[in-house]
Design a protein around this motif. Sequence first.
Motif, PDB file in Angstrom:
ATOM      1  N   LEU A 280      13.619  -7.194 -50.860  1.00  0.00           N
ATOM      2  CA  LEU A 280      13.120  -6.711 -52.160  1.00  0.00           C
ATOM      3  C   LEU A 280      14.240  -6.673 -53.182  1.00  0.00           C
ATOM      4  CD1 LEU A 280      10.623  -3.735 -51.915  1.00  0.00           C
ATOM      5  CD2 LEU A 280      10.288  -6.030 -52.845  1.00  0.00           C
TER       6      LEU A 280
ATOM      7  N   THR B 223       6.745 -11.599 -51.359  1.00  0.00           N
ATOM      8  CA  THR B 223       6.073 -12.180 -50.184  1.00  0.00           C
ATOM      9  C   THR B 223       4.647 -11.681 -50.033  1.00  0.00           C
ATOM     10  OG1 THR B 223       6.861 -10.371 -48.812  1.00  0.00           O
ATOM     11  CG2 THR B 223       8.191 -12.374 -48.851  1.00  0.00           C
TER      12      THR B 223
ATOM     13  N   PRO C  11       1.957  -9.996 -47.406  1.00  0.00           N
ATOM     14  CA  PRO C  11       2.188  -9.089 -46.267  1.00  0.00           C
ATOM     15  C   PRO C  11       2.433  -9.923 -45.005  1.00  0.00           C
ATOM     16  CG  PRO C  11       0.122  -8.557 -47.380  1.00  0.00           C
ATOM     17  CD  PRO C  11       0.651  -9.798 -48.014  1.00  0.00           C
ATOM     18  N   ASN C  12       3.186  -9.361 -44.083  1.00  0.00           N
ATOM     19  CA  ASN C  12       3.508 -10.103 -42.867  1.00  0.00           C
ATOM     20  C   ASN C  12       2.668  -9.643 -41.700  1.00  0.00           C
ATOM     21  OD1 ASN C  12       5.697 -12.020 -43.295  1.00  0.00           O
ATOM     22  ND2 ASN C  12       6.789 -10.214 -44.050  1.00  0.00           N
ATOM     23  N   GLN C  13       2.293 -10.600 -40.892  1.00  0.00           N
ATOM     24  CA  GLN C  13       1.669 -10.245 -39.621  1.00  0.00           C
ATOM     25  C   GLN C  13       2.506 -10.923 -38.541  1.00  0.00           C
ATOM     26  OE1 GLN C  13      -2.550 -10.484 -39.498  1.00  0.00           O
ATOM     27  NE2 GLN C  13      -2.587 -11.066 -37.349  1.00  0.00           N
ATOM     28  N   ILE C  14       3.300 -10.118 -37.860  1.00  0.00           N
ATOM     29  CA  ILE C  14       4.198 -10.670 -36.842  1.00  0.00           C
ATOM     30  C   ILE C  14       3.482 -10.623 -35.507  1.00  0.00           C
ATOM     31  CG2 ILE C  14       6.377 -10.313 -35.647  1.00  0.00           C
ATOM     32  CD1 ILE C  14       7.430  -9.046 -38.224  1.00  0.00           C
TER      33      ILE C  14
ATOM     34  N   TYR D 255      10.391 -13.594 -44.480  1.00  0.00           N
ATOM     35  CA  TYR D 255      10.858 -13.396 -45.853  1.00  0.00           C
ATOM     36  C   TYR D 255      11.248 -14.701 -46.515  1.00  0.00           C
ATOM     37  CZ  TYR D 255      10.068  -8.693 -44.679  1.00  0.00           C
ATOM     38  OH  TYR D 255       9.403  -7.560 -44.298  1.00  0.00           O
TER      39      TYR D 255
ATOM     40  N   GLY E  58      13.158  -6.152 -44.931  1.00  0.00           N
ATOM     41  CA  GLY E  58      12.198  -6.154 -46.035  1.00  0.00           C
ATOM     42  C   GLY E  58      12.763  -5.461 -47.265  1.00  0.00           C
ATOM     43  N   ASN E  59      13.442  -4.344 -47.048  1.00  0.00           N
ATOM     44  CA  ASN E  59      14.024  -3.632 -48.191  1.00  0.00           C
ATOM     45  C   ASN E  59      15.108  -4.454 -48.868  1.00  0.00           C
ATOM     46  OD1 ASN E  59      12.378  -1.451 -48.013  1.00  0.00           O
ATOM     47  ND2 ASN E  59      13.737  -0.302 -46.633  1.00  0.00           N
TER      48      ASN E  59
ATOM     49  N   ASP F  35      12.421  -5.159 -39.375  1.00  0.00           N
ATOM     50  CA  ASP F  35      11.564  -5.668 -40.440  1.00  0.00           C
ATOM     51  C   ASP F  35      11.648  -4.767 -41.666  1.00  0.00           C
ATOM     52  OD1 ASP F  35       9.208  -7.373 -41.412  1.00  0.00           O
ATOM     53  OD2 ASP F  35       8.514  -5.312 -41.654  1.00  0.00           O
TER      54      ASP F  35
ATOM     55  N   MET G 180       4.096  -2.502 -52.307  1.00  0.00           N
ATOM     56  CA  MET G 180       5.026  -2.256 -51.183  1.00  0.00           C
ATOM     57  C   MET G 180       4.720  -3.223 -50.041  1.00  0.00           C
ATOM     58  SD  MET G 180       7.573  -0.509 -50.586  1.00  0.00           S
ATOM     59  CE  MET G 180       8.540  -0.989 -49.191  1.00  0.00           C
ATOM     60  N   ILE G 181       5.747  -3.588 -49.373  1.00  0.00           N
ATOM     61  CA  ILE G 181       5.556  -4.554 -48.290  1.00  0.00           C
ATOM     62  C   ILE G 181       4.975  -3.864 -47.071  1.00  0.00           C
ATOM     63  CG2 ILE G 181       6.787  -6.009 -46.644  1.00  0.00           C
ATOM     64  CD1 ILE G 181       8.785  -6.506 -48.896  1.00  0.00           C
ATOM     65  N   ASN G 182       3.990  -4.489 -46.524  1.00  0.00           N
ATOM     66  CA  ASN G 182       3.493  -3.945 -45.278  1.00  0.00           C
ATOM     67  C   ASN G 182       3.487  -5.035 -44.221  1.00  0.00           C
ATOM     68  OD1 ASN G 182       1.773  -5.150 -46.964  1.00  0.00           O
ATOM     69  ND2 ASN G 182       0.168  -3.606 -46.834  1.00  0.00           N
ATOM     70  N   THR G 183       3.947  -4.656 -43.064  1.00  0.00           N
ATOM     71  CA  THR G 183       4.061  -5.620 -41.980  1.00  0.00           C
ATOM     72  C   THR G 183       3.334  -5.070 -40.772  1.00  0.00           C
ATOM     73  OG1 THR G 183       6.216  -6.352 -42.738  1.00  0.00           O
ATOM     74  CG2 THR G 183       5.686  -6.762 -40.445  1.00  0.00           C
ATOM     75  N   TYR G 184       2.577  -5.934 -40.142  1.00  0.00           N
ATOM     76  CA  TYR G 184       1.944  -5.527 -38.896  1.00  0.00           C
ATOM     77  C   TYR G 184       2.601  -6.300 -37.785  1.00  0.00           C
ATOM     78  CZ  TYR G 184      -1.524  -4.721 -42.488  1.00  0.00           C
ATOM     79  OH  TYR G 184      -2.136  -4.358 -43.636  1.00  0.00           O
ATOM     80  N   VAL G 185       2.914  -5.609 -36.718  1.00  0.00           N
ATOM     81  CA  VAL G 185       3.422  -6.308 -35.546  1.00  0.00           C
ATOM     82  C   VAL G 185       2.324  -6.265 -34.502  1.00  0.00           C
ATOM     83  CG1 VAL G 185       5.217  -6.434 -33.814  1.00  0.00           C
ATOM     84  CG2 VAL G 185       5.750  -5.603 -36.100  1.00  0.00           C
ATOM     85  N   VAL G 186       1.910  -7.440 -34.026  1.00  0.00           N
ATOM     86  CA  VAL G 186       0.815  -7.508 -33.075  1.00  0.00           C
ATOM     87  C   VAL G 186       1.321  -8.126 -31.788  1.00  0.00           C
ATOM     88  CG1 VAL G 186      -1.544  -8.293 -32.735  1.00  0.00           C
ATOM     89  CG2 VAL G 186      -0.652  -8.017 -35.044  1.00  0.00           C
TER      90      VAL G 186
END
Lengths: 522, 426
Positions: A39, A45, A47-50, A127, A35-36, A31, B1-7
């Motif tokens: 960009l 985008t 923020p992502n919650q996977i 993305y 993600g980089n 990710d 900045m992109i922030n991603t959470y993996v749950v």
Amino acid sequence: MTEKVTSGQSERHDPITASSEWTFEFIQEFDRVIGNIALEYRLDTYPNQIEIISSEQMMDAYSSVGMPVGYNHWSFGKQFLQTQNNYKRGFMGLAYEIVINSNPCIAYLMEENTMAMQALVIAHACYGHNSFFKNNYLFKTWTDATAIIDYLVFAKNYVSQCENRYGVSTVETFLDSCHALQNYGVDRYKRPSPISAAEEANRQQEREDYMQQQINLLWRTIPTSKPQEQVQQRSGFPAEPEENLLYFIEKNAPLLEPWQRELVRIVRKIGQYFYPQRQTQVMNEGWASFWHYTLMNTLYDRGYVNEGFMIEFLNSHASVVYQPPYDSKYYSGINPYCLGFNMFRDIRRMCEEPTEEDYAWFPDVAGKNWLDTVHFAMENFKDESFIQQYLSPKVMRDMRLFCVFDDENRDEYEIAAIHDEMGYEKVRAALAEQYNLSTREPNIQVVNVDLKGDRSLTLRHTRHNNVPLNDECEEVLKHVYRLWGFDVHLESVQGDEVKNLYHMPVRPKTEEEKNLENLKYV
Amino acid sequence: MINTYVVDRRLNGKNKSAVNRKRFLERYKKHIKRAVNDAVNNRSITDMEHGESISIPGQDIREPVFGHGKGGKRNYVNPGNKEFVSGDMIEKPKGGEGQGGGNQASNSGEGMDEFTFNITQDEFLEFLFEDLELPNLVRKELKSMDDFVYRHAGFTNVGVPAKINVVRTLKNSHARRIALSGKARRRLKEVTALIDEEEQKDRSLRNEAYLEDLIIEKEKLHNKITRMPFIDDFDLRYNLSMKEPTPSNAAVMFCLMDVSGSMTQQTKDMAKRFFLLLYMFLRRNYEKIEVVFIRHHTSAKEVDEEEFFYSRETGGTIVSSALKKMQEIVDERYPASAWNIYAAQASDGDNWNDDSPICQKILERDLLPKVQYFSYIEITPRAHQALWQAYDEVRSRHPDAFAMEQIIDQADIFPVFRQLFQRKSS
């Protein structure tokens, strides 16, 4: 920007992993890297919650149209049983991913996926779709990603409150009726107010009171001081045809209780939330596929992944964007992934390697900066206009698109146009038309309410190319009747000519209509 | 900045759809029940313990929406052109959608198929017995069971010497001795110390009287401590065993049914449900069950289940023939010492009049001593006949092993069943 992307990053990295087993660390690492790169490609985008889920949970997610919270209704149970059954019998695989237009953007990844699949899904959903949700004008206009989850929670609680108070079956039947009109809960030309759950909950009581007052005003039977004037003012109600049936019912149906109006509103708001998705299938999937392809290739170019990984990726990718030809037994219409992917790819090609033809057809695209061009295309169009604007002769040739004309009065289909010089424009226009929402869904509007008389509601179906309504129409009218509470009429009109009349409750045919029917067979 | 959470959500519940699923089942109860009833008639009664696949016609569960019908003029764009050029005309296929208009064909064909899904065994039984007003079947202990097993069930302070638990007992004894002698021991220590101290002193400084007292006290304390019994009654702990009834692992169930002309298929279906209940009841109590089907009119015959429920016979009725047959089979294959024998007899009450006393005799003399339980149901709305009277006498003399009830319609089955078997368990 382009230069930076294409040249500056020539350094080689070691592959992140050679294993096909995923771990949380690898997912995070992928990710971060994806993600980089995203960009660099200016993908903007949420923020992502996977969320990693099991296949059972994926089935749950499926049956609630991907909504993480939803009110209870039997139809979701039906969906679930269907999914479960098909899955168990092996008729279908589950999607690798479901992504939700919310902020943060929630993407479900199945635990069964291999590492390569997870990376593909991250690129595609987190993305691709995510940037589409955030930047496409329809989504910007119609949905509020920050509020949707809260609103769904509000809706769930409200529905269950109603169930406690009025009984499960009462509420379910009422929701059935609302669902029948869910696709008719959108103002297509008016900008909606954003939905916010906190506000909804706070203002809901207020609204109930106010609304009831309004309705009473409209239906007041006590004579007022100037009855003449009133009649004139109201003689054509609504003054303009109203296409948002649910809205109209919510505001004007005479007999609904406040809680019922609130339920109509909930269904309408959720319908509105899905409205952009119905109009941007090709673009949304095409955009996401274009980016997972581009991002994955960039990963490979920079050495983050090895050949085995790429082969697995390409294999999945190829099956996602596969378009069976019209005469294949697997053919079920045009694959939106394929069409959208081909179009975005072709836009890039036209920018980078324009041909004579491209300069002639797309002077604004050919030879321009490809990143600027694809972003512009993604942000400002919906399927219909996107195809009309960007479908190039090359894509039509590659997909071998052809247009069939079907007239019910003739015994033959006519090949109206194919992928040749004479046909490009026509095929393109026909395909764009095919994605026009009003071509896909009948155009039905409220045209009149008999305020002084029997309070009946009249709907008008404006035919497109004389295409009639389907057999379920009467069933739907039963639902409209339940919501409205008084007689409902529906006229199906081609041009100025009324082709068909439906009534609810069903009314015996008048002499005139019988004659009309008989004339058909002469 | 992109922030991603993996749950990781995998540990969250996976049954989010359970409520909706239940509502769906509730809504289509009628369909499901019809399917369940059909399934029961197609299944063996020993084969009830699994779910069922249910089909509902697609249009019944369709949620209607406005859509386009056939007709009008339209354009379709299709991919994969091979041979067409503009202006080609293609014959429309007769009688339905052609593949030329592939789009439409797939749209209108959808949703018309059967909607098929699976229900679990529990749901299956729930639907099956809904008419029967069946509460959850509770596991009941059958009083008449002969086999017991001793299970360790903790410790007790009464028991036979053979069951003494030495470790527990000694632990208790040790603890008691420590507890009861604590004060004395402490004092003894003190006294001993005082004596030592006193004896260390110079003879002239010694207080002889005091020393004497201390020595006496020491003696007393010592005696007190030694008097403490090593084992006392209440130290004793015995292993406790509970006698637990255990199902002797085999049971045989006899299904006896009258198949004479007067028994309709409907009566037989009711009987089938009754037999089914009995079977399931036994299933919960025994590891191994055999089912014997005996049908009779004027003569009795052991048959398989299919024939038992579905073949038709005409003619008169002699009930005793079935009882005799059962007796023969018991003697031959199911010695009462090794088998728990249950019997259920279903009939519409018709019998040849002279036969009823014979039935009574066979039952009382030959069968009842061997069986755990014999139940008789009479499925008839009419008045009772001689057979009922004869059986009634049997009941009054053998209330523990014999039960009989009348069933008029489906709803009676479970209450009657419960009545018949409650007596055993209370």
